[in-house]
Scaffold this motif. Structure first.
Motif, mmCIF file in Angstrom:
data_model
loop_
_atom_site.group_PDB
_atom_site.id
_atom_site.type_symbol
_atom_site.label_atom_id
_atom_site.label_comp_id
_atom_site.label_asym_id
_atom_site.label_seq_id
_atom_site.Cartn_x
_atom_site.Cartn_y
_atom_site.Cartn_z
ATOM 1 N N SER A 297 -34.267 45.010 6.783
ATOM 2 C CA SER A 297 -33.028 44.251 6.671
ATOM 3 C C SER A 297 -33.209 42.908 7.363
ATOM 4 O O SER A 297 -34.009 42.783 8.297
ATOM 5 C CB SER A 297 -31.878 45.030 7.318
ATOM 6 N N ASP A 298 -32.478 41.896 6.893
ATOM 7 C CA ASP A 298 -32.563 40.595 7.553
ATOM 8 C C ASP A 298 -31.875 40.647 8.914
ATOM 9 O O ASP A 298 -32.357 40.110 9.907
ATOM 10 C CB ASP A 298 -31.972 39.486 6.679
ATOM 11 N N HIS A 299 -30.728 41.321 8.977
ATOM 12 C CA HIS A 299 -29.951 41.463 10.215
ATOM 13 C C HIS A 299 -28.966 42.599 10.008
ATOM 14 O O HIS A 299 -28.861 43.159 8.902
ATOM 15 C CB HIS A 299 -29.208 40.167 10.563
ATOM 16 N N GLY A 300 -28.231 42.942 11.044
ATOM 17 C CA GLY A 300 -27.201 43.946 10.918
ATOM 18 C C GLY A 300 -25.874 43.332 10.499
ATOM 19 O O GLY A 300 -25.802 42.144 10.174
ATOM 20 N N PRO A 301 -24.795 44.130 10.497
ATOM 21 C CA PRO A 301 -23.478 43.610 10.121
ATOM 22 C C PRO A 301 -23.066 42.432 10.999
ATOM 23 O O PRO A 301 -23.371 42.390 12.185
ATOM 24 C CB PRO A 301 -22.555 44.815 10.342
ATOM 25 N N LYS A 302 -22.340 41.502 10.410
ATOM 26 C CA LYS A 302 -21.966 40.281 11.118
ATOM 27 C C LYS A 302 -20.698 40.409 11.940
ATOM 28 O O LYS A 302 -20.367 39.513 12.707
ATOM 29 C CB LYS A 302 -21.775 39.131 10.117
ATOM 30 N N GLU A 303 -19.955 41.529 11.771
ATOM 31 C CA GLU A 303 -18.595 41.525 12.304
ATOM 32 C C GLU A 303 -18.494 41.436 13.811
ATOM 33 O O GLU A 303 -17.477 41.010 14.343
ATOM 34 C CB GLU A 303 -17.829 42.773 11.828
ATOM 35 N N ILE B 13 -31.639 36.570 21.476
ATOM 36 C CA ILE B 13 -30.886 36.833 20.256
ATOM 37 C C ILE B 13 -29.740 35.845 20.137
ATOM 38 O O ILE B 13 -29.311 35.246 21.121
ATOM 39 C CB ILE B 13 -30.348 38.280 20.219
ATOM 40 N N LEU B 14 -29.253 35.682 18.908
ATOM 41 C CA LEU B 14 -28.152 34.769 18.640
ATOM 42 C C LEU B 14 -27.231 35.416 17.613
ATOM 43 O O LEU B 14 -27.699 36.028 16.648
ATOM 44 C CB LEU B 14 -28.666 33.432 18.096
ATOM 45 N N GLY B 15 -25.915 35.278 17.827
ATOM 46 C CA GLY B 15 -24.939 35.908 16.942
ATOM 47 C C GLY B 15 -24.760 35.158 15.638
ATOM 48 O O GLY B 15 -25.641 34.436 15.177
ATOM 49 N N ASN B 16 -23.587 35.311 15.044
ATOM 50 C CA ASN B 16 -23.338 34.745 13.725
ATOM 51 C C ASN B 16 -22.952 33.262 13.799
ATOM 52 O O ASN B 16 -22.963 32.665 14.871
ATOM 53 C CB ASN B 16 -22.244 35.545 13.016
ATOM 54 N N SER B 17 -22.594 32.721 12.637
ATOM 55 C CA SER B 17 -22.395 31.270 12.532
ATOM 56 C C SER B 17 -21.007 30.793 12.936
ATOM 57 O O SER B 17 -20.721 29.614 12.811
ATOM 58 C CB SER B 17 -22.681 30.805 11.100
ATOM 59 N N ILE B 18 -20.143 31.679 13.405
ATOM 60 C CA ILE B 18 -18.808 31.242 13.789
ATOM 61 C C ILE B 18 -18.719 31.054 15.298
ATOM 62 O O ILE B 18 -18.532 29.952 15.788
ATOM 63 C CB ILE B 18 -17.751 32.247 13.298
ATOM 64 N N GLU B 19 -18.858 32.130 16.032
ATOM 65 C CA GLU B 19 -18.780 32.063 17.496
ATOM 66 C C GLU B 19 -20.189 32.066 18.068
ATOM 67 O O GLU B 19 -20.994 32.935 17.729
ATOM 68 C CB GLU B 19 -17.997 33.260 18.040
ATOM 69 N N LEU B 20 -20.517 31.104 18.920
ATOM 70 C CA LEU B 20 -21.853 31.024 19.504
ATOM 71 C C LEU B 20 -21.994 32.079 20.599
ATOM 72 O O LEU B 20 -21.435 31.952 21.693
ATOM 73 C CB LEU B 20 -22.109 29.628 20.063
#
Length: 587
Positions: free
Chosen positions: A465-471, A527-534
């Motif tokens: 998988s590229d990554h896990g769920p974004k939520e 690691i870095l989260g999703n594209s909304i909240e840094l």
């Protein structure tokens, strides 16, 4: 409000003797106030429009979660009712105050109206991937406008908004809903109360609640990240985050065909549980030919930067949907695609996305050939999505034959398919198949095709998988992803439990497919989260971790406070080091 309504309210003030006593009677006179003004009419009409829109999606969405559309309307209605009550009903007893109230009503009403309509079209995705609107940057907004809208969509929306306001100038008439308005408002408020025990669906309510919680947890000792200043003084300290090739080696290969299938947004536990429970899954059907990596991790919860880490072996400390110039230079470093090109392998990138996806393909100019779907509107055999410019795609099965034929065509080939299914909840709605089930069927069909072509024994397949769920970027499980290797001659099927990540993908490929001596040493990762909240942090091979929400200076961690503060400082230093790679990679 009309002069007559002001005179009526003035009479009420005189009757009750004081403004304070009058305010206490506002609910009793809400119908009187509502029936005489434009804000009431536009509020009623907006709620009616939203209700019809939500009912439409509720009826046409063949998923158990379709009830969320109705709950979301209750939450939307609560916002509109509160906005009207605070800025119109509570200020109507005084002419100057009512003007101020009207100003604030429109200031709050317009963004609430726009957001409530827009988010309905993305509701199921936003429910699984909640968005804090206060964390949206100018880059985020620019990305949305560029890739999720076009001129006609924006023009149509503005015309519709204008029509809503025009109709509201005339309808409903003065006495319409007068007796029922107060009762309906009270019912909506009562209905809203049980909805707060689930995560808020309305992005405004979600954002406000999250802001309150994060502000209570903020730590002033955690410094916000600053724009980087190129520095190589600590390059050695970050060597484990940059494992790209120094030079491209010559290699002897064990397989003529090497295929990488990258699933979309699945975490390890979900994939394994559902696959093992299905006797016909790829994992069960071919378990004697599969080696698993059960402790493998992504570094980014975004597809583009995850693929960059896989191909380039460098951690990208930026969100995918920000300006590409901040990190696109990584593609100029030595990478896995360039390695296969040097060793006389054809390199092939394939996806069932439309050609717009080329903007988000790592090493896009390095692949010797690539395949995107064109003219999606003419494809009828497979399910396709064409609702937004960035998501134009057909399901992965639409390119299965193209992948098989191309792999068979070349005597030596390295191919990567970026898969699509599940990237939007819309896929589940249209196709009706769980992503894990869909992918398992796809893998089974692909291997069957290889056997039919007579090339199965010469093919090595990497599935991950590229990554896990974004939520939830603060959920460690979303960084733990499935990874397995398939070949007909695999004999060691024991699970590899060494702590690894996308930074090790290159070495796992070399270790499995070539004669090159490769040693993989477990190392902590950033690691870095999703594209909304840094959100950024670290995971160590021993299970220690820290995740820091940059904007709110909040840390979730099992490290000591001193270690968290050190991570905060070190991540800033890595940003400075990464910026220095711009010159190094562009040489």
């Amino acid at each position: 409000m009309t002069p007559e309504s002001f005179e009526g309210i003035a009479a009420k003030v005189a009757q009750y003797g004081s403004i304070g006593q009058l305010i206490l009677t506002i609910p009793a006179h809400a119908s009187f106030i509502m029936s005489t003004n434009f804000p009431f009419r536009v509020t009623c009409n907006t709620l009616l429009l939203l209700l019809l829109l939500k009912i439409y999606f509720f009826i046409t969405t063949p998923l158990q979660s379709s009830y969320l559309y109705l709950i979301s309307w209750v939450q939307d209605a609560f916002l509109f009712v509160v906005t009207y009550f605070l800025f119109v009903a509570c200020t109507g007893f005084n002419r100057p105050l009512s003007y101020i109230g009207l100003l604030f009503f429109y200031i709050f009403f317009l963004p609430i109206c726009v957001l409530s309509i827009v988010y309905t079209f993305f509701l199921l995705d936003l429910y699984h991937f909640p968005m804090n609107i206060f964390s949206i940057s100018a880059d985020n907004f620019s990305f949305f406008i560029t890739y999720f809208t076009n001129f006609w969509l924006v023009a149509g929306f503005l015309l519709g908004l204008g029509a809503l306001f025009t109709v509201s100038y005339f309808f409903p008439k003065k006495q319409v809903y007068q007796e029922w308005s107060k009762r309906i408002g009270i019912i909506l408020v009562v209905m809203f109360i049980p909805s707060i025990f689930k995560p808020f669906i309305n992005p405004i309510l979600h954002s406000v609640s999250e802001e309150i919680l994060l502000s209570l947890r903020a730590d002033a000792n955690i410094k916000k990240l600053q724009p980087p200043v190129a520095s190589i003084t600590q390059a050695g300290k970050f060597s484990h985050l940059n494992q790209s090739f120094d030079t491209l080696p010559d290699a002897r290969f064990k397989y003529n065909r090497i295929v990488v299938l990258v699933m979309e947004g699945l975490k390890y536990n979900d994939f394994m549980q559902k696959s093992l429970a299905d006797s016909s899954s790829f994992l069960n059907r071919h378990k004697q030919h599969i080696k698993q990596y059960s402790n493998y991790h992504t570094l980014n919860i975004d597809s583009y930067t995850s693929l960059m880490a896989m191909m380039n072996s460098i951690f990208v400390p930026y969100q995918s949907h920000l300006s590409k110039e901040k990190f696109a230079f990584s593609d100029n470093c030595n990478n896995l695609v360039r390695f296969f090109n040097k060793n006389n392998y054809a390199t092939f990138f394939i996806t069932s996305y439309g050609r717009q996806q080329a903007t988000f393909v790592p090493d896009v100019n390095e692949w010797s050939t690539s395949f995107y779907l064109d003219s999606l509107e003419s494809i009828t055999r497979f399910t396709c999505l064409t609702t937004t410019p960035i998501e134009k795609a057909c399901e992965d099965n639409a390119v299965l034959d193209a992948l098989t034929d191309t792999v068979a065509k070349y005597p030596q080939i390295f191919a990567l398919q970026e898969m699509v299914y599940g990237h939007m909840t819309e896929w589940l709605k249209l196709v009706g198949t769980d992503p894990v089930t869909y992918y398992n069927r796809y893998f089974n069909n692909f291997v069957d095709n290889l056997h039919q072509k007579g090339i199965a024994d010469s093919t090595l397949i990497f599935i991950l998988s590229d990554h896990g769920p974004k939520e939830n970027a603060l959920d460690l499980e979303n960084y733990h992803i499935p990874f397995m290797v398939y070949a007909t001659n695999i004999t060691d099927t024991t699970s590899n439990q060494v702590f690894t990540s996308h930074l090790n993908f290159k070495d796992i490929v070399l270790q499995t497919a070539t004669n090159l001596p490769v040693t993989i040493t477990p190392q902590p990762i950033y690691i870095l989260g999703n594209s909304i909240e840094l959100v950024y942090g670290t995971i160590t091979p021993t299970g220690k971790y820290a995740l820091i929400t940059n904007r709110r200076q909040y840390a979730q961690s099992n490290l000591t406070k001193q270690q968290v503060l050190k991570l905060n400082k070190d991540f800033q230093n890595y940003l400075n080091y990464y910026e220095s790679l711009r010159l190094h990679c562009n040489r």
